[in-house]
Design an enzyme around this catalytic site. Sequence first.
Site, PDB file in Angstrom:
ATOM      1  N   TYR A  89      -0.696   0.236  10.733  1.00  0.00           N
ATOM      2  CA  TYR A  89      -1.354  -0.489   9.217  1.00  0.00           C
ATOM      3  C   TYR A  89      -0.485  -0.329   8.274  1.00  0.00           C
ATOM      4  CZ  TYR A  89      -3.485  -0.829   4.683  1.00  0.00           C
ATOM      5  OH  TYR A  89      -3.678  -1.552   3.750  1.00  0.00           O
ATOM      6  N   SER A 132       0.724  -1.055  -0.156  1.00  0.00           N
ATOM      7  CA  SER A 132       0.154  -0.129  -0.140  1.00  0.00           C
ATOM      8  C   SER A 132       0.972   1.913  -0.307  1.00  0.00           C
ATOM      9  CB  SER A 132      -1.014  -0.193   0.965  1.00  0.00           C
ATOM     10  OG  SER A 132      -1.344   1.390   1.240  1.00  0.00           O
TER      11      SER A 132
END
Length: 251
Positions: free
Chosen positions: A150, A137
């Site tokens: 995250y 990501s």
Amino acid sequence: MTTKTLLVTGASAGFGAAIAAKFAGNGWRVIACARRAERLAQLVDRFGADRVHTAAFDIRDEAALRAALDALPENFRGIDLLVNNAGLALSTAKAQDCDLAQWRQMIDTNVTALVTLTRLLLPQLIERRGAIVNISSISGTYPYTGGNVYGGTKAFVTQFSTNLRTDLHGTGVRVSNVEPGMAETEFTLVRTGGNHAASDKLYAGAHPITAQDIADTVWWIANLPPHLNVNRIEVMPVSQSAAGLQVVREA
Ligand code: NDP
Ligand code: 8X3
């Protein structure tokens, strides 16, 4: 032409479901993994049991993961492409307000399960000169408020991909790291604990990446000539870009 086999995790929704459909629809055998069996069954309904094999288990459960691999039918046993896609973000709270159990769940899913599956499949990927595509990501590169663990898990995935490439030097195994920006899937629903309004608000008017966009990207990577390796690819919607640093000023 020999039929190739893909194992994709997180195939019950979002990127993983679109990747499974893209490959199954284009002649690959697909092993589709996730917890929600009824969602995975939809892939079998669409493409048939000779094209799609489903394995419903929690990827954090190593015994269940090993059992699913052991239980693969004969014609799904040689895996040519591993797409490590299953993952999640939980909460947008600042680190100081976060729940430790949610941090652990992200690490267990996005990092520990990913490396476990990768390690288990490396021997056959080497034997078959296969490929690995890790779904990381942009949050592993660009910090944002509430990204804390995250983003940390995705930075791990990005670096793990680079390190894997180095270790696999000379084996012919390709390793690619896909780093998407904002994409409309179930990601924000999961992150907000099922808040549809928050999810809709985030994507409204932004023309975000679609799951199909990422499936097409993975398909492109997987079907390049075998002498080419996409090391990293960062993809954002045109509507998204990086913003700067922040400063606290005394009054
Ligand atoms: P979705 O929530 O739509 O899909 C996530 C998938 O992961 C589901 O199939 C879910 O299946 C699976 N999954 C989650 N936890 C587990 C678990 N413990 N065991 C097995 N499977 C699990 O999100 P996305 O498609 O958006 O996310 C896919 C990947 O892309 C993730 O790694 C995410 O971090 C990454 N990503 C997402 C972006 C976005 O903006 N959407 C951008 C950049 C990266 P089930 O619940 O059935 O188990
Ligand atoms: C998901 C993209 O930027 O919302 O990985 O963290 S972001």
